[in-house]
Design a protein around this motif. Structure first.
Motif, PDB file in Angstrom:
ATOM      1  N   GLY A  46       0.824  -1.205   0.000  1.00  0.00           N
ATOM      2  CA  GLY A  46       0.000   0.000   0.000  1.00  0.00           C
ATOM      3  C   GLY A  46       0.858   1.255   0.000  1.00  0.00           C
ATOM      4  O   GLY A  46       0.576   2.224  -0.720  1.00  0.00           O
ATOM      5  N   TYR A  47       1.939   1.226   0.788  1.00  0.00           N
ATOM      6  CA  TYR A  47       2.854   2.372   0.832  1.00  0.00           C
ATOM      7  C   TYR A  47       3.503   2.582  -0.534  1.00  0.00           C
ATOM      8  O   TYR A  47       3.623   3.708  -1.020  1.00  0.00           O
ATOM      9  CB  TYR A  47       3.934   2.154   1.898  1.00  0.00           C
ATOM     10  CG  TYR A  47       4.832   3.347   2.073  1.00  0.00           C
ATOM     11  CD1 TYR A  47       4.488   4.378   2.926  1.00  0.00           C
ATOM     12  CD2 TYR A  47       6.038   3.450   1.374  1.00  0.00           C
ATOM     13  CE1 TYR A  47       5.309   5.497   3.094  1.00  0.00           C
ATOM     14  CE2 TYR A  47       6.864   4.547   1.527  1.00  0.00           C
ATOM     15  CZ  TYR A  47       6.497   5.566   2.383  1.00  0.00           C
ATOM     16  OH  TYR A  47       7.298   6.655   2.535  1.00  0.00           O
ATOM     17  N   THR A  48       3.904   1.486  -1.159  1.00  0.00           N
ATOM     18  CA  THR A  48       4.538   1.568  -2.478  1.00  0.00           C
ATOM     19  C   THR A  48       3.577   2.162  -3.506  1.00  0.00           C
ATOM     20  O   THR A  48       3.987   2.968  -4.353  1.00  0.00           O
ATOM     21  CB  THR A  48       5.031   0.173  -2.921  1.00  0.00           C
ATOM     22  OG1 THR A  48       5.966  -0.311  -1.953  1.00  0.00           O
ATOM     23  CG2 THR A  48       5.681   0.221  -4.288  1.00  0.00           C
ATOM     24  N   LYS A  49       2.316   1.779  -3.433  1.00  0.00           N
ATOM     25  CA  LYS A  49       1.312   2.345  -4.359  1.00  0.00           C
ATOM     26  C   LYS A  49       1.212   3.860  -4.192  1.00  0.00           C
ATOM     27  O   LYS A  49       1.207   4.604  -5.165  1.00  0.00           O
ATOM     28  CB  LYS A  49      -0.069   1.708  -4.120  1.00  0.00           C
ATOM     29  CG  LYS A  49      -0.188   0.288  -4.574  1.00  0.00           C
ATOM     30  CD  LYS A  49      -1.563  -0.260  -4.219  1.00  0.00           C
ATOM     31  CE  LYS A  49      -1.637  -1.745  -4.478  1.00  0.00           C
ATOM     32  NZ  LYS A  49      -2.922  -2.327  -4.052  1.00  0.00           N
ATOM     33  N   VAL A  50       1.130   4.293  -2.940  1.00  0.00           N
ATOM     34  CA  VAL A  50       1.016   5.731  -2.669  1.00  0.00           C
ATOM     35  C   VAL A  50       2.264   6.447  -3.170  1.00  0.00           C
ATOM     36  O   VAL A  50       2.186   7.465  -3.859  1.00  0.00           O
ATOM     37  CB  VAL A  50       0.800   5.999  -1.154  1.00  0.00           C
ATOM     38  CG1 VAL A  50       0.948   7.475  -0.834  1.00  0.00           C
ATOM     39  CG2 VAL A  50      -0.558   5.484  -0.719  1.00  0.00           C
ATOM     40  N   GLN A  51       3.415   5.909  -2.844  1.00  0.00           N
ATOM     41  CA  GLN A  51       4.678   6.523  -3.240  1.00  0.00           C
ATOM     42  C   GLN A  51       4.794   6.607  -4.765  1.00  0.00           C
ATOM     43  O   GLN A  51       5.121   7.668  -5.319  1.00  0.00           O
ATOM     44  CB  GLN A  51       5.832   5.709  -2.666  1.00  0.00           C
ATOM     45  CG  GLN A  51       7.188   6.335  -2.837  1.00  0.00           C
ATOM     46  CD  GLN A  51       8.256   5.527  -2.122  1.00  0.00           C
ATOM     47  OE1 GLN A  51       8.185   4.305  -2.066  1.00  0.00           O
ATOM     48  NE2 GLN A  51       9.242   6.212  -1.580  1.00  0.00           N
ATOM     49  N   THR A  52       4.489   5.519  -5.450  1.00  0.00           N
ATOM     50  CA  THR A  52       4.571   5.488  -6.918  1.00  0.00           C
ATOM     51  C   THR A  52       3.578   6.453  -7.542  1.00  0.00           C
ATOM     52  O   THR A  52       3.914   7.193  -8.472  1.00  0.00           O
ATOM     53  CB  THR A  52       4.314   4.055  -7.417  1.00  0.00           C
ATOM     54  OG1 THR A  52       5.281   3.179  -6.825  1.00  0.00           O
ATOM     55  CG2 THR A  52       4.411   3.973  -8.932  1.00  0.00           C
ATOM     56  N   ASP A  53       2.363   6.463  -7.023  1.00  0.00           N
ATOM     57  CA  ASP A  53       1.344   7.374  -7.567  1.00  0.00           C
ATOM     58  C   ASP A  53       1.746   8.830  -7.388  1.00  0.00           C
ATOM     59  O   ASP A  53       1.607   9.640  -8.310  1.00  0.00           O
ATOM     60  CB  ASP A  53      -0.015   7.130  -6.900  1.00  0.00           C
ATOM     61  CG  ASP A  53      -0.701   5.864  -7.408  1.00  0.00           C
ATOM     62  OD1 ASP A  53      -0.297   5.341  -8.459  1.00  0.00           O
ATOM     63  OD2 ASP A  53      -1.639   5.397  -6.729  1.00  0.00           O
ATOM     64  N   LEU A  54       2.260   9.170  -6.221  1.00  0.00           N
ATOM     65  CA  LEU A  54       2.654  10.556  -5.967  1.00  0.00           C
ATOM     66  C   LEU A  54       3.802  10.989  -6.882  1.00  0.00           C
ATOM     67  O   LEU A  54       3.805  12.111  -7.397  1.00  0.00           O
ATOM     68  CB  LEU A  54       3.024  10.756  -4.500  1.00  0.00           C
ATOM     69  CG  LEU A  54       1.872  10.621  -3.501  1.00  0.00           C
ATOM     70  CD1 LEU A  54       2.396  10.701  -2.069  1.00  0.00           C
ATOM     71  CD2 LEU A  54       0.807  11.672  -3.733  1.00  0.00           C
ATOM     72  N   VAL A  55       4.754  10.090  -7.101  1.00  0.00           N
ATOM     73  CA  VAL A  55       5.865  10.400  -8.013  1.00  0.00           C
ATOM     74  C   VAL A  55       5.330  10.649  -9.413  1.00  0.00           C
ATOM     75  O   VAL A  55       5.688  11.637 -10.064  1.00  0.00           O
ATOM     76  CB  VAL A  55       6.913   9.251  -8.028  1.00  0.00           C
ATOM     77  CG1 VAL A  55       7.879   9.404  -9.191  1.00  0.00           C
ATOM     78  CG2 VAL A  55       7.664   9.202  -6.715  1.00  0.00           C
ATOM     79  N   GLN A  56       4.467   9.769  -9.892  1.00  0.00           N
ATOM     80  CA  GLN A  56       3.907   9.927 -11.238  1.00  0.00           C
ATOM     81  C   GLN A  56       3.070  11.199 -11.355  1.00  0.00           C
ATOM     82  O   GLN A  56       3.138  11.908 -12.358  1.00  0.00           O
ATOM     83  CB  GLN A  56       3.056   8.704 -11.618  1.00  0.00           C
ATOM     84  CG  GLN A  56       3.861   7.451 -11.837  1.00  0.00           C
ATOM     85  CD  GLN A  56       4.927   7.631 -12.916  1.00  0.00           C
ATOM     86  OE1 GLN A  56       4.685   8.206 -13.964  1.00  0.00           O
ATOM     87  NE2 GLN A  56       6.131   7.161 -12.631  1.00  0.00           N
ATOM     88  N   MET A  57       2.311  11.489 -10.322  1.00  0.00           N
ATOM     89  CA  MET A  57       1.477  12.698 -10.334  1.00  0.00           C
ATOM     90  C   MET A  57       2.336  13.958 -10.357  1.00  0.00           C
ATOM     91  O   MET A  57       1.997  14.947 -11.013  1.00  0.00           O
ATOM     92  CB  MET A  57       0.533  12.691  -9.126  1.00  0.00           C
ATOM     93  CG  MET A  57      -0.518  11.598  -9.206  1.00  0.00           C
ATOM     94  SD  MET A  57      -1.404  11.341  -7.652  1.00  0.00           S
ATOM     95  CE  MET A  57      -2.365  12.845  -7.566  1.00  0.00           C
ATOM     96  N   ARG A  58       3.459  13.937  -9.654  1.00  0.00           N
ATOM     97  CA  ARG A  58       4.375  15.088  -9.673  1.00  0.00           C
ATOM     98  C   ARG A  58       5.006  15.234 -11.051  1.00  0.00           C
ATOM     99  O   ARG A  58       5.089  16.327 -11.592  1.00  0.00           O
ATOM    100  CB  ARG A  58       5.485  14.903  -8.638  1.00  0.00           C
ATOM    101  CG  ARG A  58       5.069  15.187  -7.221  1.00  0.00           C
ATOM    102  CD  ARG A  58       6.190  14.843  -6.276  1.00  0.00           C
ATOM    103  NE  ARG A  58       6.743  16.042  -5.666  1.00  0.00           N
ATOM    104  CZ  ARG A  58       7.745  16.034  -4.814  1.00  0.00           C
ATOM    105  NH1 ARG A  58       8.329  14.892  -4.490  1.00  0.00           N
ATOM    106  NH2 ARG A  58       8.187  17.144  -4.292  1.00  0.00           N
ATOM    107  N   ARG A  59       5.477  14.132 -11.619  1.00  0.00           N
ATOM    108  CA  ARG A  59       6.166  14.177 -12.908  1.00  0.00           C
ATOM    109  C   ARG A  59       5.261  14.637 -14.047  1.00  0.00           C
ATOM    110  O   ARG A  59       5.732  15.290 -14.975  1.00  0.00           O
ATOM    111  CB  ARG A  59       6.766  12.816 -13.243  1.00  0.00           C
ATOM    112  CG  ARG A  59       7.963  12.481 -12.395  1.00  0.00           C
ATOM    113  CD  ARG A  59       8.565  11.161 -12.759  1.00  0.00           C
ATOM    114  NE  ARG A  59       9.734  10.888 -11.929  1.00  0.00           N
ATOM    115  CZ  ARG A  59      10.280   9.694 -11.813  1.00  0.00           C
ATOM    116  NH1 ARG A  59       9.803   8.653 -12.461  1.00  0.00           N
ATOM    117  NH2 ARG A  59      11.341   9.538 -11.046  1.00  0.00           N
ATOM    118  N   THR A  60       3.995  14.278 -13.966  1.00  0.00           N
ATOM    119  CA  THR A  60       3.062  14.675 -15.027  1.00  0.00           C
ATOM    120  C   THR A  60       2.463  16.059 -14.796  1.00  0.00           C
ATOM    121  O   THR A  60       1.723  16.557 -15.633  1.00  0.00           O
ATOM    122  CB  THR A  60       1.909  13.653 -15.162  1.00  0.00           C
ATOM    123  OG1 THR A  60       1.192  13.611 -13.922  1.00  0.00           O
ATOM    124  CG2 THR A  60       2.429  12.283 -15.533  1.00  0.00           C
ATOM    125  N   GLY A  61       2.769  16.641 -13.631  1.00  0.00           N
ATOM    126  CA  GLY A  61       2.250  17.969 -13.335  1.00  0.00           C
ATOM    127  C   GLY A  61       0.880  17.967 -12.681  1.00  0.00           C
ATOM    128  O   GLY A  61       0.307  19.020 -12.424  1.00  0.00           O
TER     129      GLY A  61
END
Length: 131
Positions: A46-61
């Motif tokens: 669950g932590y990995t999902k949150v971390q990965t999603d936040l990284v992707q959301m930051r990178r895409t703006g």
């Protein structure tokens, strides 16, 4: 089992709402808020999902970088510089001389031209001030 695109988008939308309401937040804070709201399970996955999603959301703006606090980047160390700005050495010398010389001598040295920089450097060295 992998999440569908719709499930990922729904999770990211929920994460966005959490961060928007409580910004700035650390990834761990977002994770705990997401577990309380049943967005992700309270596991490493669950932590990995949150971390990965936040990284992707930051990178895409989708998510502004300033909304997440990145405490791993905070370091305590002295400020360093690549060189000396014009006038910095003169200011250092004036400050140092002012502390160690009588006022009249300070006024004479303050009036010195930039071409006399080496003389001022030698004077500072003679006072025992590191260059």
């Amino acid at each position: 089992m992998r999440a569908t695109k719709a499930e990922v988008n729904e999770r990211r939308s929920a994460l966005y709402d959490i961060v928007a309401a409580m910004k700035p937040m650390t990834v761990r804070q977002v994770f705990y808020q997401a577990t309380v709201r049943n967005v992700v399970e309270k596991t490493e996955a669950g932590y990995t999902k949150v971390q990965t999603d936040l990284v992707q959301m930051r990178r895409t703006g989708e998510l502004p970088y300033s909304w997440l606090a990145d405490n791993t980047r905070w370091q305590r160390r002295p400020r360093t510089f690549d060189g000396i700005e014009p006038g910095t050495l003169r200011e250092l010398v004036e400050t140092t001389i002012h502390r160690h010389l009588p006022r009249r001598q300070f006024d004479i040295l303050k009036a010195a031209e930039e071409s006399e920089r080496s003389i001022l450097k030698d004077l500072v060295a003679g006072l025992g001030v590191a260059r």
